[in-house]
Design a protein around this motif. Structure first.
Motif, PDB file in Angstrom:
ATOM      1  N   PRO A   1      52.518  39.311  57.392  1.00 32.61           N
ATOM      2  CA  PRO A   1      53.125  40.336  56.733  1.00 32.61           C
ATOM      3  C   PRO A   1      52.837  40.225  55.180  1.00 32.61           C
ATOM      4  CG  PRO A   1      55.040  38.716  57.388  1.00 32.61           C
ATOM      5  CD  PRO A   1      53.624  38.356  57.972  1.00 32.61           C
ATOM      6  N   PRO A   2      52.811  41.546  54.694  1.00 34.00           N
ATOM      7  CA  PRO A   2      52.702  41.628  53.220  1.00 34.00           C
ATOM      8  C   PRO A   2      53.582  40.452  52.437  1.00 34.00           C
ATOM      9  CG  PRO A   2      52.926  43.835  53.921  1.00 34.00           C
ATOM     10  CD  PRO A   2      53.322  42.744  55.156  1.00 34.00           C
ATOM     11  N   GLU A   3      54.759  40.240  52.647  1.00 29.02           N
ATOM     12  CA  GLU A   3      55.465  39.184  51.786  1.00 29.02           C
ATOM     13  C   GLU A   3      54.973  37.907  52.091  1.00 29.02           C
ATOM     14  OE1 GLU A   3      58.178  40.441  55.460  1.00 29.02           O
ATOM     15  OE2 GLU A   3      56.744  41.238  54.004  1.00 29.02           O
ATOM     16  N   GLY A   4      54.467  37.588  53.501  1.00 29.83           N
ATOM     17  CA  GLY A   4      53.650  36.250  53.390  1.00 29.83           C
ATOM     18  C   GLY A   4      52.639  36.230  52.763  1.00 29.83           C
ATOM     19  N   GLN A   5      51.865  37.173  52.610  1.00 30.79           N
ATOM     20  CA  GLN A   5      50.626  37.191  51.976  1.00 30.79           C
ATOM     21  C   GLN A   5      50.637  37.011  50.345  1.00 30.79           C
ATOM     22  OE1 GLN A   5      47.723  40.470  52.711  1.00 30.79           O
ATOM     23  NE2 GLN A   5      48.624  40.780  54.559  1.00 30.79           N
ATOM     24  N   GLU A   6      51.732  37.398  49.867  1.00 33.46           N
ATOM     25  CA  GLU A   6      52.184  37.355  48.262  1.00 33.46           C
ATOM     26  C   GLU A   6      52.666  36.013  48.305  1.00 33.46           C
ATOM     27  OE1 GLU A   6      55.244  40.170  47.800  1.00 33.46           O
ATOM     28  OE2 GLU A   6      53.875  42.089  47.729  1.00 33.46           O
ATOM     29  N   LEU A   7      53.422  35.354  48.900  1.00 30.77           N
ATOM     30  CA  LEU A   7      53.726  33.931  48.789  1.00 30.77           C
ATOM     31  C   LEU A   7      52.413  33.048  48.898  1.00 30.77           C
ATOM     32  CD1 LEU A   7      56.932  34.005  50.749  1.00 30.77           C
ATOM     33  CD2 LEU A   7      56.726  33.934  48.462  1.00 30.77           C
ATOM     34  N   LEU A   8      51.704  33.435  49.751  1.00 30.54           N
ATOM     35  CA  LEU A   8      50.412  32.653  50.082  1.00 30.54           C
ATOM     36  C   LEU A   8      49.634  32.635  48.763  1.00 30.54           C
ATOM     37  CD1 LEU A   8      49.829  30.755  52.280  1.00 30.54           C
ATOM     38  CD2 LEU A   8      48.321  32.598  53.353  1.00 30.54           C
ATOM     39  N   PHE A   9      49.463  33.770  48.326  1.00 32.54           N
ATOM     40  CA  PHE A   9      48.287  33.825  46.860  1.00 32.54           C
ATOM     41  C   PHE A   9      48.896  33.405  45.854  1.00 32.54           C
ATOM     42  CE2 PHE A   9      49.559  38.500  46.533  1.00 32.54           C
ATOM     43  CZ  PHE A   9      50.217  38.293  44.944  1.00 32.54           C
ATOM     44  N   TYR A  10      50.418  33.306  45.929  1.00 30.19           N
ATOM     45  CA  TYR A  10      51.212  32.370  44.678  1.00 30.19           C
ATOM     46  C   TYR A  10      50.770  31.228  44.764  1.00 30.19           C
ATOM     47  CZ  TYR A  10      54.766  30.801  41.539  1.00 30.19           C
ATOM     48  OH  TYR A  10      55.479  30.243  40.577  1.00 30.19           O
ATOM     49  N   LEU A  11      50.724  30.625  46.246  1.00 29.39           N
ATOM     50  CA  LEU A  11      50.363  29.145  46.071  1.00 29.39           C
ATOM     51  C   LEU A  11      49.172  28.890  45.669  1.00 29.39           C
ATOM     52  CD1 LEU A  11      50.817  26.243  47.695  1.00 29.39           C
ATOM     53  CD2 LEU A  11      50.136  27.574  49.777  1.00 29.39           C
ATOM     54  N   MET A  12      48.292  29.728  46.157  1.00 28.05           N
ATOM     55  CA  MET A  12      46.814  29.873  45.796  1.00 28.05           C
ATOM     56  C   MET A  12      46.633  29.560  44.356  1.00 28.05           C
ATOM     57  SD  MET A  12      44.926  32.475  48.421  1.00 28.05           S
ATOM     58  CE  MET A  12      44.886  32.306  50.143  1.00 28.05           C
TER      59      MET A  12
ATOM     60  N   THR B   1      39.426  39.116  63.145  1.00 25.69           N
ATOM     61  CA  THR B   1      38.767  40.146  63.991  1.00 25.69           C
ATOM     62  C   THR B   1      39.002  41.331  63.121  1.00 25.69           C
ATOM     63  OG1 THR B   1      40.567  40.570  65.308  1.00 25.69           O
ATOM     64  CG2 THR B   1      39.039  38.721  66.121  1.00 25.69           C
ATOM     65  N   GLU B   2      39.520  41.664  62.325  1.00 23.80           N
ATOM     66  CA  GLU B   2      39.556  42.940  61.746  1.00 23.80           C
ATOM     67  C   GLU B   2      39.000  42.889  60.311  1.00 23.80           C
ATOM     68  OE1 GLU B   2      41.092  45.323  63.381  1.00 23.80           O
ATOM     69  OE2 GLU B   2      41.670  43.974  64.998  1.00 23.80           O
ATOM     70  N   ASP B   3      38.684  44.371  59.938  1.00 28.87           N
ATOM     71  CA  ASP B   3      37.950  44.423  58.719  1.00 28.87           C
ATOM     72  C   ASP B   3      39.066  44.164  57.431  1.00 28.87           C
ATOM     73  OD1 ASP B   3      37.008  45.386  56.172  1.00 28.87           O
ATOM     74  OD2 ASP B   3      36.252  46.973  57.098  1.00 28.87           O
ATOM     75  N   PRO B   4      38.873  42.974  56.724  1.00 29.60           N
ATOM     76  CA  PRO B   4      39.986  42.510  55.822  1.00 29.60           C
ATOM     77  C   PRO B   4      40.283  43.608  54.831  1.00 29.60           C
ATOM     78  CG  PRO B   4      37.848  41.334  55.281  1.00 29.60           C
ATOM     79  CD  PRO B   4      37.752  42.159  56.570  1.00 29.60           C
ATOM     80  N   ARG B   5      39.380  44.605  54.551  1.00 25.85           N
ATOM     81  CA  ARG B   5      39.577  45.527  53.544  1.00 25.85           C
ATOM     82  C   ARG B   5      40.948  46.622  54.096  1.00 25.85           C
ATOM     83  NH1 ARG B   5      33.815  47.620  52.620  1.00 25.85           N
ATOM     84  NH2 ARG B   5      33.974  47.604  55.039  1.00 25.85           N
ATOM     85  N   ASP B   6      41.036  46.587  55.632  1.00 25.50           N
ATOM     86  CA  ASP B   6      41.904  47.478  56.096  1.00 25.50           C
ATOM     87  C   ASP B   6      43.007  46.949  56.139  1.00 25.50           C
ATOM     88  OD1 ASP B   6      39.996  49.301  56.000  1.00 25.50           O
ATOM     89  OD2 ASP B   6      39.438  49.124  57.999  1.00 25.50           O
ATOM     90  N   VAL B   7      43.245  45.497  56.438  1.00 25.67           N
ATOM     91  CA  VAL B   7      44.620  44.839  56.920  1.00 25.67           C
ATOM     92  C   VAL B   7      44.931  43.840  56.004  1.00 25.67           C
ATOM     93  CG1 VAL B   7      43.903  45.028  59.245  1.00 25.67           C
ATOM     94  CG2 VAL B   7      43.083  43.104  57.943  1.00 25.67           C
ATOM     95  N   LEU B   8      44.364  43.452  54.888  1.00 26.83           N
ATOM     96  CA  LEU B   8      44.968  42.463  54.044  1.00 26.83           C
ATOM     97  C   LEU B   8      45.094  43.249  52.601  1.00 26.83           C
ATOM     98  CD1 LEU B   8      42.742  39.357  54.661  1.00 26.83           C
ATOM     99  CD2 LEU B   8      44.939  39.880  55.646  1.00 26.83           C
ATOM    100  N   LEU B   9      46.189  42.495  51.839  1.00 23.69           N
ATOM    101  CA  LEU B   9      46.635  42.990  50.478  1.00 23.69           C
ATOM    102  C   LEU B   9      45.311  42.841  49.539  1.00 23.69           C
ATOM    103  CD1 LEU B   9      49.957  41.759  49.724  1.00 23.69           C
ATOM    104  CD2 LEU B   9      49.580  44.155  50.913  1.00 23.69           C
ATOM    105  N   LYS B  10      45.072  44.082  48.581  1.00 24.36           N
ATOM    106  CA  LYS B  10      43.931  43.640  47.782  1.00 24.36           C
ATOM    107  C   LYS B  10      44.232  42.618  46.998  1.00 24.36           C
ATOM    108  CE  LYS B  10      42.470  48.641  47.701  1.00 24.36           C
ATOM    109  NZ  LYS B  10      42.278  49.912  46.981  1.00 24.36           N
ATOM    110  N   THR B  11      45.341  42.456  46.424  1.00 22.97           N
ATOM    111  CA  THR B  11      45.604  41.218  45.654  1.00 22.97           C
ATOM    112  C   THR B  11      45.571  40.068  46.384  1.00 22.97           C
ATOM    113  OG1 THR B  11      48.074  41.608  46.397  1.00 22.97           O
ATOM    114  CG2 THR B  11      47.287  42.377  44.298  1.00 22.97           C
ATOM    115  N   PHE B  12      45.622  40.075  47.590  1.00 21.28           N
ATOM    116  CA  PHE B  12      45.548  38.573  48.429  1.00 21.28           C
ATOM    117  C   PHE B  12      43.910  38.525  48.492  1.00 21.28           C
ATOM    118  CE2 PHE B  12      45.125  36.631  52.825  1.00 21.28           C
ATOM    119  CZ  PHE B  12      45.894  35.310  52.336  1.00 21.28           C
ATOM    120  N   MET B  13      43.110  39.416  48.787  1.00 22.49           N
ATOM    121  CA  MET B  13      41.901  39.402  49.027  1.00 22.49           C
ATOM    122  C   MET B  13      41.306  38.854  47.620  1.00 22.49           C
ATOM    123  SD  MET B  13      40.554  39.895  52.151  1.00 22.49           S
ATOM    124  CE  MET B  13      38.951  40.075  51.689  1.00 22.49           C
ATOM    125  N   ARG B  14      41.477  39.019  46.566  1.00 19.89           N
ATOM    126  CA  ARG B  14      41.027  38.557  45.325  1.00 19.89           C
ATOM    127  C   ARG B  14      41.132  37.390  45.211  1.00 19.89           C
ATOM    128  NH1 ARG B  14      43.116  43.586  43.019  1.00 19.89           N
ATOM    129  NH2 ARG B  14      44.974  42.346  42.082  1.00 19.89           N
TER     130      ARG B  14
END
Length: 941
Positions: free
Chosen positions: A228-239, A265-278
């Motif tokens: 989920p988005p909140e999980g992605q945010e916590l993860l890129f903070y860790l990164m 298996t998905e296109d990451p641009r469609d399913v992941l936050l841009k801030t996370f992808m960066r």
């Protein structure tokens, strides 16, 4: 011979001192079957059987080397300090004395099929990601489901552990599938980061998260798009910071150094936050199965079958149709789906193995319908996709390399034919130059017969291992390295391959060679001094390596072979140019010609379908202008307007150009071979082509056949086939084929049905649903009763005899030839020639008048005896109902059969039981009786 005596002999010969010498590097040793043969004056085969029996009982250990060595298990157990295995390869046995240190330079990515092919770029990216200072690059793996993302991530970890964790520091690998808890984001976050006691309902104690477990190593998040988005945010903070908090934690900040590898298996641009992808600088895309090369697909298939073979401890025999079908199918879910398909194939073969055999034949019919349909849709185009080396069975044994059954492709007749030609020409007293000229064509044909299966540019030793014993290949490479240099021969894969097969045939056929007379030897010793010197060294090493006594004349054959291995003469005649429609059709033909003919003068012009005739002509014109105007150009074309290019090119360039239509690879090879051995001009070559290929040919005469059709597939039709074939043979109609088809093939006029109608005259059709095929139809029920069956074969026999009057009668096979051919198609472990020979001796000794007078009965008995020998060689025993009573009724015939039994028992080392004799008696006594026989024939069950 008592097993105990043999075991005591081995124990006496192999003691701790011998094992110490092996450990000291003196090489393999032990007792061989030859040692036992000489010590106890017994047949080699009996000695080998006794030694192998002791291995099965756990008393001896076997080393599969050349020769095979046997050692006492208890002596080896005491020396090694561990339980020895039942058998070893030579390398495995020596490594047991010197356990190998883990290879520090070993690349973990080498386990991935395609590491030097379709995955080479991705692996370079992955290595850079792991080693990039200071802590590596976070990476996203993308690819379709089942493409191997998890396996790739594990290879990245193994590479990192070898390079970064080799000093013993902590380098964990933690794997988590984000889809497991994506419906419950709180629980998912708890798994990732951990939680404090009371952080949420049910959190009864503090929990360590995956990030904490992965500290210092790799955290692999599969299906990361489920985070989920909140999980992605916590993860890129860790990164970004290397810091994180557990759920329920507000003040305390924890630290972790974690390299994140995500997979989706998905296109990451469609399913992941841009801030996370960066925060993920590297994305690696893995190719789907359909984009892998044919060779890589084959390796994947082999690997999966190997895995199933090891799991079930069974050997699987996989036919070429199955391999081609699995390669050709795209598998939408990729390797995961392929793996499931193969697992089901093996499982069905395992379940159908009612007789408990260790070798299981994998059935094409067990493939999923979609895969079978894909294979059938290729129809005649199969060979375009698969070269002829895909035409053999794969044999997959537990925890061993994959072997190929190439017996159908490499016939010893080529070897025997060459030897006969050498005998014939040397006997004529020709000079060396005359002998070379006379043999050059046959030597080249012999080499090409061996090479025809291999379309690969580089035939490595590993490829040769699939078709020639490893020991023979290794010996050939060593002998070539030593002998070729002295003779100025090229150390090419081609020459090594030819020599390896020559040695293979030689070792298999030593006893059948005849000697050369002294006059021929004198000629060879005078003309082939250098070659004979090299050949003598080769023969000496052959005898030493394989413990074989090589006939002295073999060195002369090897010398002649070496003399003809020199580089092919340069082509001095016309140019040879292939022009064909298709993106690469002409290039492929030219490539095969140049490779197999060991030349470089065959050129090609491809004519893609979207290319205009004018463009194709310009390309051909350019090639013709490069040719020598005096020698001309031979143009091989496929069809259409290309056929008219010859005269037009001659008029425009002044170069003599002759166009030959309907080019095939075989025609191109024949022309290339002719042009290598002659300097004739293009006009002469073209005239010879017209005489050879365009002369009137006798009209094709169709064969006779019965069509067996089943409405529900091929079940009933296949079952009827063997019954009909046997009856036809007994009635002297063995030349009538029985062909099987599905009902749908006939109704839909399939390509297979059309091919049958083109090649055969249908005398009758049998099946469970009536069909109109232009021949009498018989329902299966009409083949059960004796009267109906007699009527059926009367109709077939009359139709066959009427057709036989249309042309000259063909030579009929002898009874023995028919039996050899039939047994050759249906037995595995018994040589059909030998089986028929001893069956004839058995029947001659029996001297039963009924058998001597009736051809059909004699054939039936020979076939029965052949199957009986095969059955007993395989240690398969049968029963006969009412055996004692039956023997009592036929006492005299039973006694005579028992007296003759040794004729079959001795050469095949079998024991013929009374039950087997009862079936022979039944075959003789009840032959010709309608409805006779109360016990099933064991050869048909």
């Amino acid at each position: 011979m008592n097993e105990t005596k043999v075991f005591d002999y081995v124990k006496e010969r192999v003691d701790a001192g011998l094992l110490e010498r092996i450990a000291g590097g003196e090489g393999l040793s032990g007792v061989t079957a030859g040692d036992v043969e000489r010590e106890f004056n017994m047949y080699r085969s009996n000695a080998s059987a006794l030694l192998n029996q002791l291995v099965k009982k756990g008393l001896l250990v076997k080393v599969d080397s050349r020769p095979v060595y046997f050692l006492p298990a208890d002596t080896l157990r005491a020396f090694l300090g561990e339980e020895p295995r039942e058998s070893y390869t030579a390398e495995e046995f020596l490594s047991a004395f010197h356990p190998a240190e883990p290879a520090r330079d070993e690349d973990p990515f080498d386990i991935l099929i395609g590491s030097r092919g379709s995955l080479a770029h991705q692996i370079d990216q992955a290595k850079a990601a792991i080693l990039y200072p200071p802590k590596g690059l976070h990476t996203l793996l993308i690819g379709e489901s089942g493409a191997g993302k998890t396996l790739f991530a594990r290879a990245m970890y193994d590479f990192g552990h070898a390079r970064l964790g080799g000093d013993g520091r902590k380098y964990p690998f933690v794997e988590f599938n984000c889809s497991d808890y994506y419906h419950n984001p709180q629980l998912l976050m708890s798994h990732l980061f951990g939680h404090l006691k009371g952080a949420f309902t049910g959190a009864e104690q503090e929990r360590e998260g995956l990030v904490e477990k992965a500290d210092g190593g790799i955290l692999f998040l599969d299906e990361i798009h489920r985070l989920p988005p909140e999980g992605q945010e916590l993860l890129f903070y860790l990164m970004d910071t290397g810091c994180y908090r557990k759920l329920g934690e507000s003040s305390n900040m924890r630290r972790a150094q974690v390299l994140i590898i995500g997979a989706t298996t998905e296109d990451p641009r469609d399913v992941l936050l841009k801030t996370f992808m960066r925060r993920i600088p590297l994305t690696i895309k893995l190719p789907p199965y359909r984009e892998r090369s044919t060779e890589e697909r084959l390796q994947i298939i082999e690997h999966i079958f190997m895995r199933e073979s090891t799991a079930t401890q069974k050997t699987y025999i996989v036919g070429p149709k199955i391999v081609k079908a699995l390669i050709a199918y795209d598998f939408p879910e990729n390797i995961g789906q392929l793996s499931s398909e193969i697992k089901v194939l093996c499982a069905r073969s395992f379940l159908n193995n009612v007789s408990g055999q260790d070798e299981l034949v994998v059935s094409f019919d067990n493939l999923s319908p979609a895969i079978r349909e894909k294979y059938r849709s290729l129809a005649g185009r199969v060979q375009e996709h698969f070269p002829s080396r895909y035409e053999q069975d794969i044999l997959v044994a537990p925890s061993s390399r994959v072997r190929y059954n190439y017996s159908r492709l490499f016939d010893e007749k080529a070897y025997q034919g060459l030897m006969k030609s050498i005998d014939r020409y040397t006997a004529q007293g020709l000079s060396k130059q005359e002998l070379d000229e006379a043999l050059s064509g046959e030597i080249r044909a012999y080499c090409n017969n061996i090479l025809k299966t291999f379309y690969s540019e580089n035939i490595h030793k590993e490829e040769l291992y699939k078709v020639v014993d490893e020991a023979v290949v290794d010996f050939t490479v060593e002998a070539a390295a030593e002998g070729f240099a002295a003779l100025g021969l090229e150390m090419s894969q081609r020459n090594v391959l030819v020599l390896a097969f020559h040695f293979k045939y030689l070792l298999e056929r030593l006893k059948t060679r005849s000697e050369i007379d002294q006059r021929e030897i004198a000629i060879l010793e005078r003309e082939y001094v250098q070659e004979l010197s090299a050949a003598e060294r080769v023969v000496e090493r052959l005898e030493e390596r394989f413990e074989a006594s090589i006939p002295k004349e073999e060195k002369y054959f090897i010398a002649i072979l070496l003399a003809n291995m020199r580089a092919a003469p340069a082509q001095t005649g016309p140019a040879l140019l292939i022009v064909a429609h298709g993106a690469s059709t002409a290039s492929s033909m030219a490539n095969v010609c140049n490779r197999l003919m060991d030349c470089d003068f065959v050129r090609a012009v491809d004519a893609p379908l979207e290319q205009s005739v004018a463009e194709t002509y310009e390309n051909v014109l350019r090639e013709v202008r490069r040719a020598d105007a005096e020698k001309g150009v031979l143009l091989l074309v496929d069809m259409g307007s290309l056929v008219s290019f010859g005269e037009r090119l001659t008029a425009e360039t002044g170069v003599s150009v002759k166009a030959i239509p309907n080019v095939t690879t075989l025609l191109a090879l024949d022309m290339a071979r002719t042009m290598l051995s002659t300097d004739r001009d293009v006009e002469t070559l073209y005239a010879e082509y017209q005489k050879k290929y365009e002369s009137p040919r006798p009209a094709f005469r169709k064969g006779n056949a019965i069509l067996s059709v089943c409405a529900s597939g091929a079940g009933t039709s296949v079952a009827l086939q063997s019954v009909l074939e046997e009856e036809l043979r007994q009635r002297g109609l063995g030349d009538v084929k029985v062909l099987t088809l599905a009902y749908s093939d006939v109704k839909e006029n399939s390509a297979q049905y059309q091919a049958i109608r083109a090649r055969y005259e249908l005398l009758a059709c049998v099946g469970n649903v009536e069909l109109q095929v232009g021949a009498p139809f018989f329902h299966v029920s009409q083949l059960i009763g004796p009267a109906d069956k007699a009527h059926f074969f009367q109709v077939v026999g009359q139709a066959a005899s009427l057709r036989g009057e249309e042309g000259p009668e063909e030579r009929r096979e002898s009874l023995q030839d028919e039996c050899r051919r039939f047994l050759g198609q249906n037995v595995t472990f018994v040589n059909p020639d030998v089986a028929v020979r001893y069956a004839e001796r058995f029947l001659a000794a029996l001297d039963e008048g009924k058998v001597n007078d009736d051809r059909a009965l004699r054939m039936s008995l020979i076939l029965h005896l052949g199957f009986m020998v095969e059955r007993n060689v395989c240690r398969k025993h049968i029963l006969f109902d009412g055996e004692a009573e039956f023997i009592a009724r036929h006492g005299d015939l039973h006694r005579r059969l028992r007296e003759c039994a040794h004729i079959l028992e001795a050469p095949f080392e079998i024991e013929v039981s009374d039950a087997e004799l009862c079936y022979i008696i039944q075959t003789i006594t009840q032959y010709g009786e309608k409805g006779a026989g109360h016990t099933p024939d064991p050869d048909k069950t």
